[in-house]
Write an enzyme that holds these catalytic residues in place. Structure first.
Site, PDB file in Angstrom:
ATOM      1  N   GLY A 208       0.813  -1.204   0.000  1.00 17.04           N
ATOM      2  CA  GLY A 208       0.000   0.000   0.000  1.00 17.04           C
ATOM      3  C   GLY A 208       0.843   1.250   0.000  1.00 17.04           C
ATOM      4  CG  ASN A 209      -0.545   4.573  -1.490  1.00 17.58           C
ATOM      5  OD1 ASN A 209      -1.311   5.335  -0.911  1.00 17.58           O
ATOM      6  ND2 ASN A 209      -0.913   3.882  -2.579  1.00 17.58           N
ATOM      7  NE  ARG A 210       5.181   6.896   4.576  1.00 17.99           N
ATOM      8  CZ  ARG A 210       5.417   6.592   5.842  1.00 17.99           C
ATOM      9  NH1 ARG A 210       4.521   6.924   6.757  1.00 17.99           N
ATOM     10  NH2 ARG A 210       6.510   5.963   6.210  1.00 17.99           N
ATOM     11  CB  SER A 211      -2.804   8.175  -0.443  1.00 19.57           C
ATOM     12  OG  SER A 211      -3.847   9.066  -0.755  1.00 19.57           O
ATOM     13  CB  ALA A 275      -1.670   7.315  -3.811  1.00 19.60           C
TER      14      ALA A 275
END
Length: 402
Positions: A208-211, A275
């Site tokens: 995943g990502n931090r968005s 994102a």
């Protein structure tokens, strides 16, 4: 400074009790609120409750305090009128210009932004008469937010639920900030993506990502306040659905692609603020990947996800569609942004510098909006709603007149 003057109209539906929370948010944030319920609304919530929460006496009749001409004074003095809940009956009377009680008189005399938050059964919302009444109000410049989907009265479920009061409050704030400006996205359909995709490795892990999705939600809320019909494609934010937006929940990049291409079919503008993962695992493990003592894990093989923004910019199923992308960069921000703008083929690209403690999850943002025609619009550090309004300003300049 003088407090912004808000009129909270309350129509006679079971959702009237939720307007108490909206009233609390408005008063606690420094607004001077006058509550104008209909006579039927007082069957659900009494006048004493509205008076106690607002600090003002409550009336439903044009014949009370006639020396002050309340049916003219209240509407003319308001900076915003919001009706929540707005029943099918109230929408019908407002669209036809009837003035048979204090609330409808107030609506006729108001020269400020007007927001309606409908609540009714699905069949009533979908009835052609209601749809025509809503269309008439929107043509005249009112903001009629789409109702939420969820539990209604009794055992019924469907579209017609009053949106979350906190989200209606955000629409009110945005409408007040715009003041006398017209809802320039009225009769437009816009698609916004928000959040971050997650690519599953096994039943318990993902890439995943931090968005956080906060910028995408700000774009959706400001578009609603500017009169648009909004489709929000939400990926893993955990936030409450914005009032007035049709929300599609997705998880992975492939799900987001399918939802975006479907929603874009009749959209005037598409803003891809989510994102999206560039890669996903080549294989999904059906069981949890186990750690074994003394054994190093196998290298993780990745495959490339489809380029959703480039596909949307290339296909543009709706004539004159404006496509906006976002570029999160950690170095050479503008140079990488310009290269990405050329590569993706979109009309506008919002470029910002990101990092572990920058932008992600914050209420503020700073960016430069690059345009395919060579224009650059810097947006100074400030609320994400300010950046959202700048993006919509630039989109409106590029929309083809309907």
């Amino acid at each position: 400074m003088e407090k912004p003057r808000v009129v909270l109209g309350v129509a006679g539906g079971i959702a009237a009790y939720k307007a108490c929370e909206l009233l609390r948010r408005l008063t606690e944030s420094g607004h001077d609120v006058t509550v104008v319920p209909t006579a039927s609304a007082l069957r659900f919530v009494g006048a004493d409750t509205w008076s106690a929460l607002s600090g003002h006496p409550v009336s439903t009749e044009v014949w009370e305090d006639v020396h002050e001409v309340p049916h003219v004074r209240i509407g003319k003095a308001a900076d915003l009128v919001v009706v929540a809940p707005a029943t099918a009956d109230l929408l019908a009377r407002a669209s036809h210009g009837l003035a048979d009680d204090l609330l409808t008189n107030t609506l006729l005399t108001a020269r400020c932004p007007v927001v309606f938050a409908p609540a009714m059964h699905t069949e009533m919302w979908e009835h052609p008469a209601t749809r025509e009444n809503v269309a008439a109000l929107r043509r005249r410049g009112a903001v009629v937010v789409e109702p939420a989907v969820g539990r209604l009265t009794g055992v019924d479920t469907g579209k017609g639920r009053l949106p979350d009061p906190g989200e209606i409050f955000e629409v009110c704030r945005a409408a007040l900030a715009r003041g006398a400006q017209s809802p320039d996205l009225a009769r437009r359909h816009v698609v916004v993506s928000a959040g971050g995709t997650r690519e599953p490795l096994d039943p318990v892990r993902f890439l995943g990502n931090r968005s956080s999705g906060r910028q995408g939600f700000a774009l959706a809320r400001t578009a609603v306040a500017r009169g648009a019909r909004v489709t929000l494609i939400e990926a893993n934010t955990g936030m409450t659905d914005p009032a007035g937006a049709d929300v599609v929940h997705v998880g992975t990049a492939l799900e987001l692609r399918d939802a975006a291409l479907k929603a874009a079919a009749d959209a005037d503008a598409v803003v891809m603020a989510a994102a999206v993962a560039d890669f996903r695992p080549a294989a999904y493990a059906q069981g949890k990947i186990k750690k074994r003592d003394g054994v190093e894990p196998e290298p993780l093989a990745l495959v490339r996800n489809p380029d959703i923004l480039a596909a949307l910019a290339a296909e543009r199923p709706a004539p004159g569609q404006v496509v906006v992308g976002f570029a999160a960069e950690t170095d050479d921000v503008l140079a990488n942004g310009r290269a990405k703008l050329r590569r993706k083929g979109c009309d506008l690209l919002v470029v910002n510098e990101v990092g572990a403690h920058k932008t992600f999850g914050a209420a503020e943002n700073e960016a430069v909006v690059l345009a395919a025609d060579g224009g650059e619009t810097p947006v100074p550090y400030g609320p994400k709603e300010a950046l959202a309004d700048t993006v919509w300003d630039l989109v409106v300049e590029r929309l083809v007149t309907p």
